[in-house]
Each structure stands twice: as C-alpha cells, then as structure tokens.
Design a protein around this motif. Structure first.
Motif: not given
Length: 156
Positions: A128, A152, A150, A131, A124, A148, A8
């Motif tokens: 977000l 970020g 991440m 999600l 991700t 998950i 994502d």
C-alpha cells in the motif's frame, strides 16, 4: 454507469489474473494501473503490468511506476513464490507499450482530483506504499475516494 477504478499492483501471477478479470469486465472502467515494489522490484512490476495490458489487448491503458521500497522497512520480495521476473511460468513477450514518465503517486493524486468526488475506487493488489504516499502528500484526496478494495496479506 461503469465503476471507475485505479488498480495499484505488484504483479505476480495472482495480480495478473485479477487485472485480466478487471480488464475483461464490461462493468469496470480501469483508469490506469499503478505499480509498486512488492513481489519484485518496481521496475519489474511496472514492466509486468504493461505485459498484462498487452496480453489483454489494452495497449491504450496507462501504467505508472511507483514506490520502489516500503516506507519504513527494507523491501522483501516474493521471488521464492513468483520467480525472478515476478511472473515466471508462461513466456510473455517484452512489452512495446511505453513507460509513463509520471510517477504513480502523482497519477493517483491527479486522477482523484480530476474525477468527480466519490467516483473512483482504488483496488489494491499489493503493498500500500503508493496509497500511503498519495494520502500523505495530498490529504484532500482522501474524501474523494469512493472506496478501497484490497487483496492482501502476508506472513513475516
């Protein structure tokens, strides 16, 4: 067994490198890429994701456009970092891969329901929002997520 993932993303240059690395890794099975507004609009992030797939020779990989704005705030993009296209710098050709009709959130929900429980990792790289929407619309998928991962951060 390959690690099954959904990426994502809101591709700017940093996400492009992460996607290319995932696509090059023989231990990862990318099930699809979902784009979200972030560095630039959702239209541009989806287009950028298709450009990256084509650069990697992965014309078969489905790319889905997702949320066009954050849930609670006004969209603040990163053109000051990534340029107006989200990936200014090297000139990549316009993608020939078709845009998928299904919304990214629905792809996430459907994929997590179809795949065996705890077999899909969500990676991700951007906002977000996709999600959050998927989990709000289909809370039954939450325990089906393996994990998950991440990338970020932000400064406001």
């Amino acid at each position: 067994m390959k690690e099954k993932i959904i990426i994502d993303t809101d591709p700017g240059q940093d996400d492009a490198i992460a996607i290319l690395l995932a696509l090059a890794c023989e231990e990862i099975d990318v099930l699809g890429i979902t784009a979200v507004a972030g560095n630039v609009s959702a239209d541009l992030t989806e287009k950028n994701a298709r450009k990256i797939c084509e650069l990697a020779g992965r014309h078969d990989l489905p790319v889905y456009k997702g949320a066009a704005r954050p849930l609670l705030k006004t969209l603040v993009t990163g053109e000051h970092v990534h340029g107006s296209s989200g990936m200014d710098g090297p000139e990549l050709p316009e993608p020939v891969m078709p845009s998928r009709e299904q919304h990214a959130v629905n792809f996430i929900i459907d994929t997590l329901r179809i795949q065996p429980a705890e077999q899909v990792t969500l990676c991700t790289l951007g906002a977000l929002t996709n999600l959050a929407l998927a989990f709000a619309m289909a809370p039954d998928i939450i325990p089906r997520v393996k994990r998950i991962i991440m990338m970020g951060g932000g400064i406001l």
